[in-house]
Design a protein around this motif. Structure first.
Motif, PDB file in Angstrom:
ATOM      1  N   PRO A 485       0.847  -1.193   0.000  1.00  0.00           N
ATOM      2  CA  PRO A 485       0.000   0.000   0.000  1.00  0.00           C
ATOM      3  C   PRO A 485       0.886   1.248   0.000  1.00  0.00           C
ATOM      4  O   PRO A 485       1.641   1.466   0.944  1.00  0.00           O
ATOM      5  CB  PRO A 485      -0.788  -0.103   1.296  1.00  0.00           C
ATOM      6  CG  PRO A 485      -0.032  -1.071   2.132  1.00  0.00           C
ATOM      7  CD  PRO A 485       0.748  -1.954   1.240  1.00  0.00           C
ATOM      8  N   PRO A 488       0.417   4.594   2.816  1.00  0.00           N
ATOM      9  CA  PRO A 488       0.732   4.205   4.195  1.00  0.00           C
ATOM     10  C   PRO A 488       2.182   3.792   4.362  1.00  0.00           C
ATOM     11  O   PRO A 488       2.840   4.177   5.332  1.00  0.00           O
ATOM     12  CB  PRO A 488      -0.192   3.011   4.444  1.00  0.00           C
ATOM     13  CG  PRO A 488      -1.290   3.166   3.484  1.00  0.00           C
ATOM     14  CD  PRO A 488      -0.716   3.828   2.286  1.00  0.00           C
TER      15      PRO A 488
ATOM     16  N   SER B 273      -8.817   0.817  -3.240  1.00  0.00           N
ATOM     17  CA  SER B 273      -7.662   1.694  -3.024  1.00  0.00           C
ATOM     18  C   SER B 273      -8.056   2.892  -2.176  1.00  0.00           C
ATOM     19  O   SER B 273      -7.228   3.538  -1.552  1.00  0.00           O
ATOM     20  CB  SER B 273      -7.118   2.184  -4.358  1.00  0.00           C
ATOM     21  OG  SER B 273      -7.959   3.190  -4.862  1.00  0.00           O
ATOM     22  N   SER B 276      -6.916   3.294   1.559  1.00  0.00           N
ATOM     23  CA  SER B 276      -5.709   4.026   1.919  1.00  0.00           C
ATOM     24  C   SER B 276      -5.781   5.452   1.398  1.00  0.00           C
ATOM     25  O   SER B 276      -5.150   6.350   1.936  1.00  0.00           O
ATOM     26  CB  SER B 276      -4.471   3.314   1.384  1.00  0.00           C
ATOM     27  OG  SER B 276      -4.580   3.119   0.005  1.00  0.00           O
ATOM     28  N   TYR B 294      -4.652   6.177  11.520  1.00  0.00           N
ATOM     29  CA  TYR B 294      -3.339   5.790  11.031  1.00  0.00           C
ATOM     30  C   TYR B 294      -2.309   6.890  11.273  1.00  0.00           C
ATOM     31  O   TYR B 294      -1.242   6.655  11.841  1.00  0.00           O
ATOM     32  CB  TYR B 294      -3.428   5.464   9.535  1.00  0.00           C
ATOM     33  CG  TYR B 294      -2.161   4.902   8.964  1.00  0.00           C
ATOM     34  CD1 TYR B 294      -1.819   3.579   9.183  1.00  0.00           C
ATOM     35  CD2 TYR B 294      -1.297   5.694   8.225  1.00  0.00           C
ATOM     36  CE1 TYR B 294      -0.651   3.064   8.677  1.00  0.00           C
ATOM     37  CE2 TYR B 294      -0.132   5.188   7.715  1.00  0.00           C
ATOM     38  CZ  TYR B 294       0.177   3.862   7.935  1.00  0.00           C
ATOM     39  OH  TYR B 294       1.345   3.374   7.442  1.00  0.00           O
ATOM     40  N   GLN B 310      -1.328  -1.450   8.548  1.00  0.00           N
ATOM     41  CA  GLN B 310      -0.524  -1.787   7.367  1.00  0.00           C
ATOM     42  C   GLN B 310      -0.976  -3.125   6.803  1.00  0.00           C
ATOM     43  O   GLN B 310      -1.199  -3.278   5.606  1.00  0.00           O
ATOM     44  CB  GLN B 310       0.955  -1.907   7.753  1.00  0.00           C
ATOM     45  CG  GLN B 310       1.618  -0.614   8.056  1.00  0.00           C
ATOM     46  CD  GLN B 310       2.227  -0.027   6.811  1.00  0.00           C
ATOM     47  OE1 GLN B 310       1.882  -0.406   5.709  1.00  0.00           O
ATOM     48  NE2 GLN B 310       3.116   0.920   6.981  1.00  0.00           N
ATOM     49  N   TYR B 313      -4.241  -2.859   5.113  1.00  0.00           N
ATOM     50  CA  TYR B 313      -4.148  -2.270   3.768  1.00  0.00           C
ATOM     51  C   TYR B 313      -3.595  -3.281   2.769  1.00  0.00           C
ATOM     52  O   TYR B 313      -4.052  -3.369   1.633  1.00  0.00           O
ATOM     53  CB  TYR B 313      -3.262  -1.025   3.796  1.00  0.00           C
ATOM     54  CG  TYR B 313      -3.899   0.174   4.444  1.00  0.00           C
ATOM     55  CD1 TYR B 313      -5.196   0.537   4.126  1.00  0.00           C
ATOM     56  CD2 TYR B 313      -3.211   0.939   5.366  1.00  0.00           C
ATOM     57  CE1 TYR B 313      -5.778   1.641   4.726  1.00  0.00           C
ATOM     58  CE2 TYR B 313      -3.789   2.036   5.964  1.00  0.00           C
ATOM     59  CZ  TYR B 313      -5.074   2.385   5.646  1.00  0.00           C
ATOM     60  OH  TYR B 313      -5.663   3.472   6.225  1.00  0.00           O
TER      61      TYR B 313
END
Lengths: 651, 339
Positions: A485, A488, B273, B276, B294, B310, B313
């Motif tokens: 990702p 992040p 998507s 995130s 986050y 994490q 995601y």
């Protein structure tokens, strides 16, 4: 011999240039047979360039992007960013260019011109006051805006007027004291909300009048005001805690001795000169130490009063952070952060010293002007024609500007005209930061995209050309990287970098590499697909059957066909990487303040107060970032259109 | 099809393991000592006892398994190896602990997850409702003035970063017009129920939703237009027109079905998507979603929550890829047959 050597070299360069601009850059080098005369068909790349520039939108985008590049890469060479710079007096100044616009009625003589912030107050010889420059306020109250001179002040015949950092004080011919501007910290009147912590304006001045013929000096500082009378008595009031912590002590001395001759305010102190030529600090130890060179040329620190000794001080001037004393033997002593005064020519005598917010101006008896101190905004750049003898007889330094007069007539002004794009909350010029921030944003975008392209092309080519288990392995690696990702992960990595004690440059460099490492997967897949498709085409089979070597096929036959795809992808990725950097910086994980980038300039503008009142702080970085990205995207899109032979057939 | 899905699932499991290891390595690289931070809070109790303080620190390190090597710690985190003789990891349902909120990490994420999903679903449908008709219109009237105008608009739309769109929208809707609040989740101090609560919440959600929709308009319209253009240039469309079908039928029945294949992938990929992607929007508007948690965890050094997010995601991303592949199979029979 020399000539013979040079001639072919020049030809080669010319040929390369020609190839660069007129096509065949990516194609096969054709050597001698390539001349302009016998070329009847345009090469594909020349055709593409032609078609590209036939589109007005794309051409405009190229021109705008090029000027943007020049702006952010050449501009900083002339106006580099000073990371430690800040100017509290100029925080949140809106774009304007009239800070040095002297009103016409002051051009034939001025009684006083004073400034302690972004606006300047002038008093002409007819007794009218004028305000110019800029003052920002979020208050709806009329009297808070110093730019709006109250009607009663306009009607009165003003004898003394002075401007503080956010207020103005004036005394008319009847001895009435007027005040306007901010009043919260007891700058004037008793209405302020924080008045309990400050020294109040004396009631007799508020309601009654004073004997105006007895007034010697009216001076305002950082939210403080002082009126010195000829009999030596002193009125002083305002926010002494920030403006002058030693105000009480100085007032006490004035009451005891009644011998003050002149008052001067720095941004955080009140200093005076007695009629016996003594320097009065009122207990402030701020300027007690003076650095001088001893006989060996080494610096040493001496006490200022020991240094002065029995000499008398004849003049005092104070900028925001420094004090200048003029002794009776014509020595100029600079206390504080200002640089050392200039050396005068032989036989010149100092007539007057006058102080701006960060600089000092000195005029000699034969009319020459010298300047010293902090001249980052051009305050000390005395115009060439004023440095000759007899050019001026008075220079009024106020704030960040200087106004020169000769025989009562205005001659010239120099200093800060204003800010084209305004300033941010630290008083830093936004124009300068947009320029330098753009360089950072574009550099990060470019390096990241170069890293991504190199990795992507290598992996894609190897994978596509060799196939088999190599392809299998590399594609799995690509997919794993692709599944990370992005945002992040980039955030975590840069927060790790932040926690480690790397220096800022290394950290920024690592951020560039990380961005590159995380964004190559798309290009690798694209290149692989393209190579796979090209590998099976007839011309490759033909080349193979003619016995062309593997390497030649890979680099001369397949790669040129893939390059158009790479070119488009690189262009569009450049925009994406710039945006990623801005996003990271916006969230506070990219480049850290005070180093500017377009992203972190916008970071300071997340609250509605800034969005509403200080529009210039977000509008300019936003416009520059958006225009750059739009241009890159337009160019990328057009490139894709013109490089794709199919698109022409369609239309 | 079943075999294909199984193959993809197996492959996904491998990638998940590799990526989880990668994430864990990154997590251990963070120069932050949880045991040290814990023991600092006890400093006063051990004021006169520095040795006991050190001992407690060592104990804590051992308890948290910080002294083990990275492989053991990783397996311990997954839950396939014991740490201090206990199996306590993801597989046992221990997702880590939030030290900021003083609760198990998964509990911290429940409420934000609801919010994030709600915003994303809403924004997706809103954006699709606008972009699909617009994309089809552009493709059908390709080259017309209106198409060119929309094309220019979409380039601007997808070039402008979301935070600039957000600033402009806040300026316009919240400050100039004054119809929406600038940030937050509900009216402070209010205690509404039922419909009133919903409307209050919608008022606060409106601005983020507008920004999200606006910023996705550009890219999606272009995508729909491109796939529709491709579909309209197919031979079957020419045939359909040649046999005298009405234009509406040609476009909506023949061309649209073909254009749907790439659009389906877009919608799924985009929707996933966005988990995130909403990091940005939630931070700008202070919405209590996963993106805000986050960033707050990152800045607050609550790294176990960061690690869990994490992983979340990663899994969402991989699931997205899988879903795209499967959806391809369903939408396009050719792919199904080939596999």
């Amino acid at each position: 011999m020399n000539n013979q050597k040079k001639a072919p070299k020049k030809l080669f360069i010319a040929e390369c240039l020609q190839k660069m601009f007129f096509g065949n850059l990516f194609g096969r080098m054709r050597g001698e047979e390539h001349t302009v005369e016998n070329e009847r068909y345009d090469s594909p790349s020349k055709l593409a360039v032609k078609r590209f520039f036939r589109k007005p939108l794309a051409t405009t985008a190229v021109i705008v992007l090029l000027s943007m590049f020049l702006f952010v890469f050449i501009g900083p060479a002339f106006d580099p960013v000073d990371l430690s710079y800040m100017e509290a007096a100029h925080a949140n100044v809106a774009p304007n260019m009239n800070m040095m616009k002297l009103p016409d009625s002051l051009k034939d003589g001025a009684v006083s011109i004073t400034s302690n912030g972004s606006f300047t107050l002038g008093l002409d010889e007819e007794g009218d006051v004028h305000v110019w420059g800029y003052y920002g306020t979020t208050s709806k109250e009329d009297r808070v805006d110093v730019m709006k001179i109250p009607q009663e002040v306009q009607d009165a015949n003003i004898r003394f007027a002075a401007a503080g950092s956010d207020h103005c004080i004036a005394i008319d011919d009847k001895g009435k004291v007027y005040g306007w501007g901010m009043y919260d910290n007891a700058q004037y009147s008793h209405d302020g909300t924080l008045i309990a912590m400050c020294i109040k304006q004396p009631t007799e001045l508020l309601n009654g009048t004073l004997n105006v013929d007895n007034v010697k000096q009216l001076i305002c500082g950082n939210q403080v005001t002082a009126i010195l009378m000829k009999d030596g008595s002193l009125y002083a009031w305002g926010n002494d805690q920030t403006g002058a912590p030693n105000m009480q002590a100085v007032m006490k001395l004035a009451k005891e001795n009644a011998n003050f001759d002149e008052i001067a305010f720095t941004n955080s102190g009140m200093f005076a000169l007695t009629d016996e030529g003594e320097f009065v600090t009122g207990g402030s130890a701020k300027y007690d130490n003076l650095q001088i060179l001893d006989e060996n040329g080494a610096t040493k620190v001496v006490n200022i009063f020991d240094y002065i000794g029995t000499r008398k001080i004849v003049d005092i001037a104070a900028s925001g952070d420094s004090v200048v004393l003029l002794t009776d033997d014509s020595e100029v002593i600079t206390l504080g952060t200002a640089t050392k005064p200039p050396v005068l020519a032989e036989g010149e005598k100092i007539v007057e010293v006058s102080a701006g917010t960060r600089h000092f101006i000195l005029v000699t008896d034969n009319g020459k002007v010298y300047a010293w101190g902090n001249g980052k905004l051009g305050q000390t750049d005395v115009p060439e024609q004023l440095t000759v003898a007899g050019a001026v007889d008075t220079v009024i330094a106020s704030g960040f500007q200087n106004y020169a007069y000769k025989d009562g007539e205005f001659v010239d002004a120099w200093g800060l005209k204003g800010y084209v794009f305004g300033t941010d909350n630290m008083g830093r010029d936004i124009f300068n930061r947009v320029m330098n921030g753009g360089r950072m944003t574009m550099t990060i975008g470019a390096v990241a995209v170069i890293v991504a392209t190199i990795i992507g092309v290598i992996i894609g080519c190897i994978s596509g050309y060799f196939g088999g288990w190599v392809d299998m392995f590399l594609m799995r690696v690509t997919e794993i990287f692709g599944a990370i990702p992005f945002l992040p992960f980039a955030l975590v990595l840069s927060s790790i970098l932040q926690a480690s004690n790397l220096n800022e440059d290394t950290r920024i460099f690592i951020i560039m590499i990380i961005l590159g490492l995380l964004s190559w997967t798309g290009l690798a897949r694209l290149v692989r697909g393209q190579v796979l498709a090209e590998r099976e085409k007839e011309f490759v089979t033909a080349a193979k059957s003619m016995g062309v070597s593997q390497r030649r096929i890979a680099f001369k036959h397949i790669l040129p066909n893939v390059i158009s795809v790479i070119l488009v992808s690189v262009t569009l990725d450049f925009a994406t990487c710039m945006l990623t950097e801005s996003t990271l910086s916006y969230l506070g994980f990219g480049v850290q303040l005070p180093r500017p980038t377009w992203g972190n300039m916008l970071d300071g503008c997340r609250n509605s107060v800034v969005i509403q009142n200080y529009w210039w702080r977000w509008l300019f970085p936003a416009i520059f970032l958006s225009i750059t990205v739009i241009c890159i995207n337009v160019i990328g899109d057009t490139l894709r259109d013109v490089l794709d032979p199919k698109s022409e057939v369609e239309k | 099809m079943g075999k294909y899905i199984l193959k993809r699932l197996g492959y996904m499991a491998i990638v998940t393991v590799i990526l989880s290891f990668l994430m864990f390595v990154v997590y251990t690289m963070i120069p932050f000592d949880r045991a040290r931070a814990e023991v600092e809070t006890l400093k006063n109790a051990y004021k006169n006892n520095p040795e006991g303080f050190q001992q407690r620190y060592e104990e804590l390190r051992k308890e948290m398994g910080l002294d083990e090597n990275i492989i053991v710690r990783y397996f311990g985190w997954i839950g396939v190896a014991p740490i201090n003789g206990k199996y306590q990891g993801l597989l046992q349902g221990d997702f880590g602990y939030s030290y900021i909120h003083d609760r198990p990490a998964q509990e911290v994420l429940v409420e934000p997850m609801k919010n994030t999903i709600f915003i994303n679903l809403f924004a997706t449908f809103l954006a699709l409702g606008i972009t699909i008709p617009m994309g089809i219109f552009c493709a059908v009237h390709r080259g017309s003035k209106r198409d060119t105008a929309i094309q220019a608009g979409t380039i601007i739309g997808y070039s402008i970063p979301i935070f600039i769109t957000a600033i402009l929208c806040v300026w316009f809707f919240a400050i100039v017009l004054g119809i929406f609040p600038v940030s937050g989740m509900k009216t402070p101090g209010s205690n509404y129920t039922g419909m009133k609560k919903f409307f209050d919440q919608m008022k606060y959600m409106a601005l983020p939703l507008i920004v999200m929709t606006l910023s996705s308009l550009g890219g999606m319209t272009r995508y729909v237009r491109a796939s529709m253009t491709e579909a309209l240039s197919m031979d079957c469309i020419r045939t359909a027109r040649a046999k005298g079908l009405r234009e509406k039928v040609v476009i909506y029945s023949h061309a649209w079905r073909n254009a749907l294949i790439p659009i389906v992938t877009l919608v799924i990929g985009w929707f996933l998507s966005i988990f995130s992607g909403s990091i940005m929007i939630e931070n700008i508007f202070g919405l209590n979603g996963m993106g805000l948690i986050y960033i707050n965890s990152l800045t607050g050094k609550d790294f176990e929550v960061v690690l869990l997010l994490q992983m979340f995601y990663v899994i969402v991303g991989l699931l997205g890829n899988l879903l795209i592949d499967i959806a391809y199979g369903f939408v396009d029979p050719r792919i199904r047959v080939n596999k």
